[in-house]
Design a protein around this motif. Structure first.
Motif, PDB file in Angstrom:
ATOM      1  N   SER A  22       0.839  -1.201   0.000  1.00  0.00           N
ATOM      2  CA  SER A  22       0.000   0.000   0.000  1.00  0.00           C
ATOM      3  C   SER A  22       0.869   1.244   0.000  1.00  0.00           C
ATOM      4  CB  SER A  22      -0.909   0.014   1.240  1.00  0.00           C
ATOM      5  OG  SER A  22      -0.139   0.199   2.417  1.00  0.00           O
ATOM      6  N   LYS A  23       0.289   2.358  -0.433  1.00  0.00           N
ATOM      7  CA  LYS A  23       1.048   3.606  -0.442  1.00  0.00           C
ATOM      8  C   LYS A  23       1.381   4.057   0.980  1.00  0.00           C
ATOM      9  CE  LYS A  23      -3.288   6.101  -1.322  1.00  0.00           C
ATOM     10  NZ  LYS A  23      -4.014   6.911  -2.343  1.00  0.00           N
ATOM     11  N   ARG A  24       0.505   3.774   1.939  1.00  0.00           N
ATOM     12  CA  ARG A  24       0.813   4.106   3.327  1.00  0.00           C
ATOM     13  C   ARG A  24       2.051   3.366   3.795  1.00  0.00           C
ATOM     14  NH1 ARG A  24       0.324   1.553   7.879  1.00  0.00           N
ATOM     15  NH2 ARG A  24      -0.881  -0.121   6.910  1.00  0.00           N
ATOM     16  N   LYS A  25       2.138   2.086   3.458  1.00  0.00           N
ATOM     17  CA  LYS A  25       3.297   1.305   3.881  1.00  0.00           C
ATOM     18  C   LYS A  25       4.555   1.754   3.145  1.00  0.00           C
ATOM     19  CE  LYS A  25       2.597  -2.818   5.266  1.00  0.00           C
ATOM     20  NZ  LYS A  25       2.312  -4.270   5.400  1.00  0.00           N
ATOM     21  N   VAL A  26       4.413   2.154   1.872  1.00  0.00           N
ATOM     22  CA  VAL A  26       5.561   2.685   1.136  1.00  0.00           C
ATOM     23  C   VAL A  26       6.129   3.911   1.852  1.00  0.00           C
ATOM     24  CG1 VAL A  26       6.245   3.921  -0.968  1.00  0.00           C
ATOM     25  CG2 VAL A  26       4.962   1.790  -1.149  1.00  0.00           C
ATOM     26  N   LYS A  27       5.250   4.824   2.241  1.00  0.00           N
ATOM     27  CA  LYS A  27       5.692   6.045   2.922  1.00  0.00           C
ATOM     28  C   LYS A  27       6.374   5.718   4.251  1.00  0.00           C
ATOM     29  CE  LYS A  27       1.822   8.687   0.965  1.00  0.00           C
ATOM     30  NZ  LYS A  27       0.545   9.388   1.273  1.00  0.00           N
ATOM     31  N   GLU A  28       5.793   4.818   5.032  1.00  0.00           N
ATOM     32  CA  GLU A  28       6.359   4.460   6.326  1.00  0.00           C
ATOM     33  C   GLU A  28       7.701   3.757   6.174  1.00  0.00           C
ATOM     34  OE1 GLU A  28       2.060   3.836   8.649  1.00  0.00           O
ATOM     35  OE2 GLU A  28       3.293   2.111   8.102  1.00  0.00           O
ATOM     36  N   LEU A  29       7.781   2.849   5.220  1.00  0.00           N
ATOM     37  CA  LEU A  29       9.011   2.104   5.002  1.00  0.00           C
ATOM     38  C   LEU A  29      10.124   3.012   4.495  1.00  0.00           C
ATOM     39  CD1 LEU A  29      10.598  -0.509   4.881  1.00  0.00           C
ATOM     40  CD2 LEU A  29       9.484  -1.034   2.697  1.00  0.00           C
ATOM     41  N   ALA A  30       9.793   3.902   3.562  1.00  0.00           N
ATOM     42  CA  ALA A  30      10.794   4.844   3.044  1.00  0.00           C
ATOM     43  C   ALA A  30      11.332   5.721   4.165  1.00  0.00           C
ATOM     44  CB  ALA A  30      10.184   5.691   1.929  1.00  0.00           C
ATOM     45  N   ALA A  31      10.457   6.186   5.038  1.00  0.00           N
ATOM     46  CA  ALA A  31      10.888   7.032   6.153  1.00  0.00           C
ATOM     47  C   ALA A  31      11.789   6.260   7.110  1.00  0.00           C
ATOM     48  CB  ALA A  31       9.667   7.568   6.900  1.00  0.00           C
ATOM     49  N   ALA A  32      11.447   4.999   7.392  1.00  0.00           N
ATOM     50  CA  ALA A  32      12.253   4.181   8.295  1.00  0.00           C
ATOM     51  C   ALA A  32      13.640   3.923   7.714  1.00  0.00           C
ATOM     52  CB  ALA A  32      11.541   2.858   8.574  1.00  0.00           C
ATOM     53  N   LEU A  33      13.722   3.670   6.422  1.00  0.00           N
ATOM     54  CA  LEU A  33      15.019   3.391   5.793  1.00  0.00           C
ATOM     55  C   LEU A  33      15.863   4.658   5.667  1.00  0.00           C
ATOM     56  CD1 LEU A  33      13.955   0.849   3.022  1.00  0.00           C
ATOM     57  CD2 LEU A  33      15.156   0.369   5.160  1.00  0.00           C
ATOM     58  N   ARG A  34      15.216   5.786   5.446  1.00  0.00           N
ATOM     59  CA  ARG A  34      15.978   7.047   5.381  1.00  0.00           C
ATOM     60  C   ARG A  34      16.683   7.317   6.712  1.00  0.00           C
ATOM     61  NH1 ARG A  34      11.271   9.205   2.614  1.00  0.00           N
ATOM     62  NH2 ARG A  34      11.724   9.349   0.373  1.00  0.00           N
ATOM     63  N   SER A  35      16.091   6.898   7.794  1.00  0.00           N
ATOM     64  CA  SER A  35      16.706   7.108   9.103  1.00  0.00           C
ATOM     65  C   SER A  35      17.986   6.306   9.251  1.00  0.00           C
ATOM     66  CB  SER A  35      15.726   6.726  10.220  1.00  0.00           C
ATOM     67  OG  SER A  35      15.504   5.325  10.254  1.00  0.00           O
TER      68      SER A  35
END
Length: 205
Positions: free
Chosen positions: A28-41
Motif C-alpha cells: 500500500s502507499k501508506r506502507k511505502v511512505k512508512e518504510l521509506a521514512a524508516a530506511l531514510r533514518s
C-alpha cells in the motif's frame, strides 16, 4: 517472520549486501511512505513511488533512480510493469503479493538482459498461505533460510521461510532460461534451486 521483524530483516540483508539498484515492493502507499521514512533514518538513499505523487514527481523519482542517484526505490505495484531498467540487482517483496501474476511481474524487474539478480520475499505469518499458492501455481520450490537469531524467534508454526538460490524463470515461465536467485525469509530452513539463465531470486521472512 512477524510483521514487526521486517525492518530488522531488511537491515540485516543490506548489512550483508550493500544496497544498490534495489526495488522494494510494498502492498500500500501508506506502507511505502512508512518504510521509506524508516530506511531514510538509516542513511540509505531512498526514493518512493506511489499514486499520491503527481506525474511530474514520479518522473523525477524514476529519473533519479535510473541515473543511480538513488540506491533503493520503495514502491507499490505502480512500477511492477513496464519499468525499463535492465540492471536492477535486487527486488524485495516486503509483502507477499495476493496475485501470482503480480509476483511474476515484480521479480521480473531483476535479472534482465542476461544479468544476474536476486529476488527476496518477506513472508509474515499472515501471508504464508498466499506465498504457498504462488509456489504451487509456479511449480517452484523456494528455499527458506532461518530468521537471523538477532531478530528473535519466528512464528512457531512458520514453515514458509523461502530462500531459493538460482531458480529458473523465463518471464512467466517457471522453467525457462533466466536464472533468478529466490529467497524467502519465514523463520525455518534454507533451501536452494537453480536455473539456466542468470537471475537470482531471494525471499526473506
Amino acid at each position: 517472520c512477524y510483521e514487526t521483524q521486517k525492518i530488522g530483516l531488511l537491515r540485516h540483508i543490506f548489512h550483508d549486501n550493500q544496497p544498490h539498484r534495489v526495488i522494494i515492493f510494498a502492498s500500500s502507499k501508506r506502507k511505502v511512505k512508512e518504510l521509506a521514512a524508516a530506511l531514510r533514518s538509516n542513511t540509505y538513499s531512498i526514493g518512493e513511488m506511489h499514486s499520491d505523487l503527481p506525474q511530474q514527481q514520479r518522473d523525477s523519482v524514476m529519473q533519479q533512480f535510473r541515473a543511480g542517484h538513488t540506491d533503493i526505490l520503495v514502491a507499490t505495484d505502480i512500477i511492477a510493469r513496464g519499468i525499463d531498467i535492465d540492471d536492477i540487482q535486487m527486488v524485495i517483496n516486503y509483502d507477499v503479493p495476493r496475485d501470482v501474476e503480480d509476483y511474476v511481474h515484480r521479480i521480473g524487474r531483476t535479472a534482465r538482459a542476461e544479468r544476474d539478480g536476486q529476488a527476496v520475499t518477506l513472508v509474515s505469518d499472515s501471508d504464508r498461505h498466499y506465498f504457498a499458492r504462488i509456489q504451487r501455481t509456479l511449480r517452484q520450490h523456494i528455499d527458506m533460510p532461518p530468521l537471523p537469531s538477532s531478530l528473535g524467534e519466528a512464528p512457531t508454526n512458520d514453515a514458509q521461510l523461502h530462500r531459493p538460490h538460482g531458480t529458473k524463470t523465463d518471464g512467466n515461465k517457471p522453467n525457462g532460461k533466466r536464472r533468478h536467485r529466490h529467497t524467502t525469509h519465514s523463520g525455518k530452513k534454507r533451501q536452494n534451486s537453480s536455473a539456466d539463465k542468470k537471475q537470482q531470486t531471494t525471499s526473506d521472512i
